[in-house]
Design a protein around this motif. Sequence first.
Motif, mmCIF file in Angstrom:
data_model
loop_
_atom_site.group_PDB
_atom_site.id
_atom_site.type_symbol
_atom_site.label_atom_id
_atom_site.label_comp_id
_atom_site.label_asym_id
_atom_site.label_seq_id
_atom_site.Cartn_x
_atom_site.Cartn_y
_atom_site.Cartn_z
ATOM 1 N N ALA A 109 2.151 18.069 -83.177
ATOM 2 C CA ALA A 109 1.306 19.256 -83.129
ATOM 3 C C ALA A 109 1.515 20.053 -84.414
ATOM 4 N N VAL A 110 0.406 20.415 -85.047
ATOM 5 C CA VAL A 110 0.449 21.206 -86.268
ATOM 6 C C VAL A 110 -0.230 22.530 -85.986
ATOM 7 N N LEU A 111 0.477 23.617 -86.204
ATOM 8 C CA LEU A 111 -0.033 24.956 -85.941
ATOM 9 C C LEU A 111 -1.226 25.265 -86.826
ATOM 10 N N THR A 112 -2.275 25.801 -86.230
ATOM 11 C CA THR A 112 -3.472 26.204 -86.969
ATOM 12 C C THR A 112 -3.512 27.725 -86.987
ATOM 13 N N ARG A 155 -6.997 15.450 -81.804
ATOM 14 C CA ARG A 155 -7.858 16.511 -81.285
ATOM 15 C C ARG A 155 -7.450 17.836 -81.902
ATOM 16 N N GLU A 156 -8.373 18.777 -81.877
ATOM 17 C CA GLU A 156 -8.116 20.080 -82.459
ATOM 18 C C GLU A 156 -8.286 21.134 -81.381
ATOM 19 N N GLY A 157 -7.289 21.991 -81.255
ATOM 20 C CA GLY A 157 -7.333 23.066 -80.278
ATOM 21 C C GLY A 157 -7.436 24.407 -80.979
ATOM 22 N N GLY A 158 -7.357 25.476 -80.213
ATOM 23 C CA GLY A 158 -7.470 26.800 -80.790
ATOM 24 C C GLY A 158 -6.242 27.207 -81.588
ATOM 25 N N ALA A 159 -5.063 26.806 -81.135
ATOM 26 C CA ALA A 159 -3.824 27.223 -81.786
ATOM 27 C C ALA A 159 -3.129 26.106 -82.553
ATOM 28 N N HIS A 160 -3.500 24.853 -82.266
ATOM 29 C CA HIS A 160 -2.836 23.734 -82.941
ATOM 30 C C HIS A 160 -3.746 22.508 -82.964
#
Length: 46
Positions: free
Chosen positions: A37-40, A19-24
């Motif tokens: 978790a990979v920081l976006t 899944r993709e979130g706002g921050a990761h």
Amino acid sequence: MKQRDPERRLRIAGCYLKREGGAHSLWMNPKTGVMEAVLTLPPTPT
């Protein structure tokens, strides 16, 4: 390093985007069952 570079390496390793979130983004490795978790980061203005 651009955002697509780590994504490409994860896909080559057999991981998929859970899944993709706002921050990761959460990536899952089905072989090991490990989720990372990979920081976006937002694009920097030029």
